[in-house]
Motif scaffolding. Structure first.
Motif, mmCIF file in Angstrom:
data_model
loop_
_atom_site.group_PDB
_atom_site.id
_atom_site.type_symbol
_atom_site.label_atom_id
_atom_site.label_comp_id
_atom_site.label_asym_id
_atom_site.label_seq_id
_atom_site.Cartn_x
_atom_site.Cartn_y
_atom_site.Cartn_z
ATOM 1 N N SER A 192 50.944 29.848 32.826
ATOM 2 C CA SER A 192 52.236 30.523 32.946
ATOM 3 C C SER A 192 53.372 29.511 33.051
ATOM 4 O O SER A 192 54.420 29.661 32.411
ATOM 5 N N CYS A 193 53.161 28.459 33.846
ATOM 6 C CA CYS A 193 54.208 27.444 34.014
ATOM 7 C C CYS A 193 54.448 26.672 32.725
ATOM 8 O O CYS A 193 55.586 26.321 32.400
ATOM 9 N N LEU A 194 53.391 26.400 31.984
ATOM 10 C CA LEU A 194 53.546 25.682 30.726
ATOM 11 C C LEU A 194 54.316 26.516 29.704
ATOM 12 O O LEU A 194 55.068 25.981 28.888
ATOM 13 N N ARG A 195 54.159 27.832 29.766
ATOM 14 C CA ARG A 195 54.820 28.705 28.789
ATOM 15 C C ARG A 195 56.189 29.198 29.248
ATOM 16 O O ARG A 195 57.089 29.400 28.437
ATOM 17 N N HIS A 196 56.338 29.405 30.567
ATOM 18 C CA HIS A 196 57.557 30.049 31.065
ATOM 19 C C HIS A 196 58.265 29.257 32.164
ATOM 20 O O HIS A 196 59.319 29.684 32.634
ATOM 21 N N ASN A 197 57.670 28.162 32.608
ATOM 22 C CA ASN A 197 58.216 27.300 33.662
ATOM 23 C C ASN A 197 58.189 27.947 35.042
ATOM 24 O O ASN A 197 58.669 27.359 36.006
ATOM 25 N N ILE A 198 57.659 29.140 35.161
ATOM 26 C CA ILE A 198 57.429 29.781 36.457
ATOM 27 C C ILE A 198 56.131 30.576 36.357
ATOM 28 O O ILE A 198 55.568 30.733 35.270
ATOM 29 N N ILE A 199 55.672 31.081 37.496
ATOM 30 C CA ILE A 199 54.523 31.987 37.491
ATOM 31 C C ILE A 199 55.081 33.402 37.387
ATOM 32 O O ILE A 199 55.647 33.932 38.345
ATOM 33 N N THR A 200 54.965 33.987 36.222
ATOM 34 C CA THR A 200 55.540 35.311 35.991
ATOM 35 C C THR A 200 54.708 36.395 36.672
ATOM 36 O O THR A 200 53.562 36.170 37.071
ATOM 37 N N ASP A 201 55.285 37.589 36.767
ATOM 38 C CA ASP A 201 54.570 38.713 37.368
ATOM 39 C C ASP A 201 53.279 39.013 36.605
ATOM 40 O O ASP A 201 52.232 39.260 37.213
ATOM 41 N N ASP A 202 53.362 38.997 35.275
ATOM 42 C CA ASP A 202 52.183 39.315 34.465
ATOM 43 C C ASP A 202 51.066 38.295 34.681
ATOM 44 O O ASP A 202 49.893 38.664 34.827
ATOM 45 N N TYR A 203 51.428 37.027 34.711
ATOM 46 C CA TYR A 203 50.406 35.997 34.913
ATOM 47 C C TYR A 203 49.874 36.021 36.344
ATOM 48 O O TYR A 203 48.709 35.679 36.587
ATOM 49 N N ALA A 204 50.710 36.420 37.290
ATOM 50 C CA ALA A 204 50.247 36.553 38.672
ATOM 51 C C ALA A 204 49.162 37.619 38.764
ATOM 52 O O ALA A 204 48.154 37.448 39.465
ATOM 53 N N VAL A 205 49.353 38.715 38.039
ATOM 54 C CA VAL A 205 48.348 39.783 38.013
ATOM 55 C C VAL A 205 47.049 39.272 37.395
ATOM 56 O O VAL A 205 45.949 39.526 37.907
ATOM 57 N N GLU A 206 47.165 38.532 36.288
ATOM 58 C CA GLU A 206 45.968 38.015 35.623
ATOM 59 C C GLU A 206 45.240 36.990 36.497
ATOM 60 O O GLU A 206 44.004 36.942 36.516
ATOM 61 N N ALA A 207 46.000 36.171 37.219
ATOM 62 C CA ALA A 207 45.382 35.189 38.117
ATOM 63 C C ALA A 207 44.614 35.893 39.231
ATOM 64 O O ALA A 207 43.503 35.484 39.600
ATOM 65 N N GLU A 208 45.199 36.955 39.765
ATOM 66 C CA GLU A 208 44.529 37.711 40.824
ATOM 67 C C GLU A 208 43.258 38.369 40.289
ATOM 68 O O GLU A 208 42.227 38.403 40.967
ATOM 69 N N ARG A 209 43.323 38.865 39.064
ATOM 70 C CA ARG A 209 42.133 39.468 38.454
ATOM 71 C C ARG A 209 41.023 38.437 38.285
ATOM 72 O O ARG A 209 39.843 38.715 38.553
ATOM 73 N N ALA A 210 41.386 37.249 37.822
ATOM 74 C CA ALA A 210 40.387 36.196 37.631
ATOM 75 C C ALA A 210 39.744 35.817 38.963
ATOM 76 O O ALA A 210 38.516 35.666 39.063
ATOM 77 N N TYR A 211 40.567 35.672 39.985
ATOM 78 C CA TYR A 211 40.082 35.308 41.322
ATOM 79 C C TYR A 211 39.101 36.358 41.843
ATOM 80 O O TYR A 211 37.986 36.043 42.271
ATOM 81 N N HIS A 212 39.510 37.620 41.785
ATOM 82 C CA HIS A 212 38.684 38.679 42.363
ATOM 83 C C HIS A 212 37.471 39.020 41.501
ATOM 84 O O HIS A 212 36.413 39.375 42.035
ATOM 85 N N SER A 213 37.608 38.911 40.193
ATOM 86 C CA SER A 213 36.463 39.194 39.324
ATOM 87 C C SER A 213 35.310 38.253 39.634
ATOM 88 O O SER A 213 34.138 38.659 39.624
ATOM 89 N N TYR A 214 35.636 37.006 39.914
ATOM 90 C CA TYR A 214 34.586 36.038 40.249
ATOM 91 C C TYR A 214 34.018 36.311 41.641
ATOM 92 O O TYR A 214 32.798 36.355 41.833
ATOM 93 N N LEU A 215 34.891 36.518 42.630
ATOM 94 C CA LEU A 215 34.412 36.678 44.005
ATOM 95 C C LEU A 215 33.670 37.985 44.232
ATOM 96 O O LEU A 215 32.869 38.087 45.168
ATOM 97 N N THR A 216 33.914 38.984 43.391
ATOM 98 C CA THR A 216 33.208 40.256 43.538
ATOM 99 C C THR A 216 31.700 40.079 43.384
ATOM 100 O O THR A 216 30.919 40.900 43.864
ATOM 101 N N ARG A 217 31.281 39.006 42.761
ATOM 102 C CA ARG A 217 29.853 38.717 42.640
ATOM 103 C C ARG A 217 29.249 38.302 43.980
ATOM 104 O O ARG A 217 28.026 38.305 44.140
ATOM 105 N N TYR A 218 30.108 37.931 44.935
ATOM 106 C CA TYR A 218 29.614 37.394 46.205
ATOM 107 C C TYR A 218 30.112 38.159 47.434
ATOM 108 O O TYR A 218 29.593 37.968 48.530
ATOM 109 N N ILE A 219 31.134 38.985 47.260
ATOM 110 C CA ILE A 219 31.620 39.831 48.345
ATOM 111 C C ILE A 219 31.508 41.277 47.888
ATOM 112 O O ILE A 219 31.981 41.626 46.800
#
Length: 243
Positions: A192-219
């Motif tokens: 997001s920073c490389l493309r927009h110079n900030i962490i946009t709302d859309d990329y924040a949502v995708e980052a949260e999805r990536a984080y939780h999709s992985y951890l759901t295997r363990y929690i």
């Protein structure tokens, strides 16, 4: 089959010297600490103005109004100066991650990263130097090593936070998993920073999805919430008992 000879003592010493050149020398005495903080402040400002790639230790000395020898005393190399700035921000991130959460506001364990991640995102978006150092063009291998150590610490804090508010698996088992999840979300933020110079709302949502999709295997998806946050965690009591 021929074998590669072991590195000589001279080679090991050379590598050790090279590694030490990237480590800032933080002083213990008050006067030295004040000078050190001045130099970190100056380096931070210059990175924001010119970028780390165009800086030298002489630039820092001139901008801070101190002798070059004083800068070399604390920073053996320009890389060490940049790492000192990175370490300051890593400490701030640790404070953000360790900050209190309102137990009543947490419905699901996913809410923990939703809240803490948003706090971290706001800090990133408010500080261009931080984005450059950790998510952008100034992300050197020296900063990367400091960042990896920081993520390891953050993972331990988050594991204890999950344990404090929810019934989860062994937090020590979760620590390396959380560290990987942090790396996944950081990668999305970096894009997001490389493309927009900030962490946009859309990329924040995708980052949260990536984080939780992985951890759901363990929690467990529906890990039960504790009636009240634990004051003394089982993992902490076990650590004290084993000391």
């Amino acid at each position: 089959m021929s074998q590669t000879p072991p590195p000589s003592k001279k080679t090991k010493k050379t590598k050790e010297i090279a590694a030490n050149a990237t480590i800032p020398r933080a002083p213990q005495r008050v006067q030295g600490r004040l000078r050190f903080e001045l130099l970190v402040d100056t380096t931070d400002r210059l990175i924001g103005e010119r970028g780390a790639g165009d800086l030298s230790l002489y630039d820092i000395a001139e901008a801070a109004g101190v002798p070059a020898a004083s800068v070399y005393h604390f920073f053996p190399s320009m890389a060490a100066a940049v790492v000192a700035v990175a370490q300051r921000y890593l400490q701030i991130f640790e404070e953000i991650i360790a900050s209190d959460l309102d137990h009543a506001e947490l419905v699901n364990w996913r809410d923990i990263f939703r809240i803490i991640g948003e706090r971290a995102r706001q800090f990133y978006n408010g500080h261009e130097v931080v984005r450059r150092l950790f998510l952008g063009s100034e992300y050197s291998w020296q900063v990367r090593m400091a960042d990896i150590q920081g993520n390891e610490s953050y993972a331990r804090i988050l594991a204890r936070t999950y344990e404090r508010h929810f019934h989860i698996a062994d937090p020590d088992f979760l620590c390396p998993k959380i560290e990987i999840a942090i790396g996944l979300s950081d990668s999305v933020w970096s894009l997001s920073c490389l493309r927009h110079n900030i962490i946009t709302d859309d990329y924040a949502v995708e980052a949260e999805r990536a984080y939780h999709s992985y951890l759901t295997r363990y929690i467990a998806e529906l890990a039960p919430k504790r009636t009240a946050p634990m004051v003394s965690l089982p993992s902490e009591r076990a650590a004290v008992g084993n000391a």
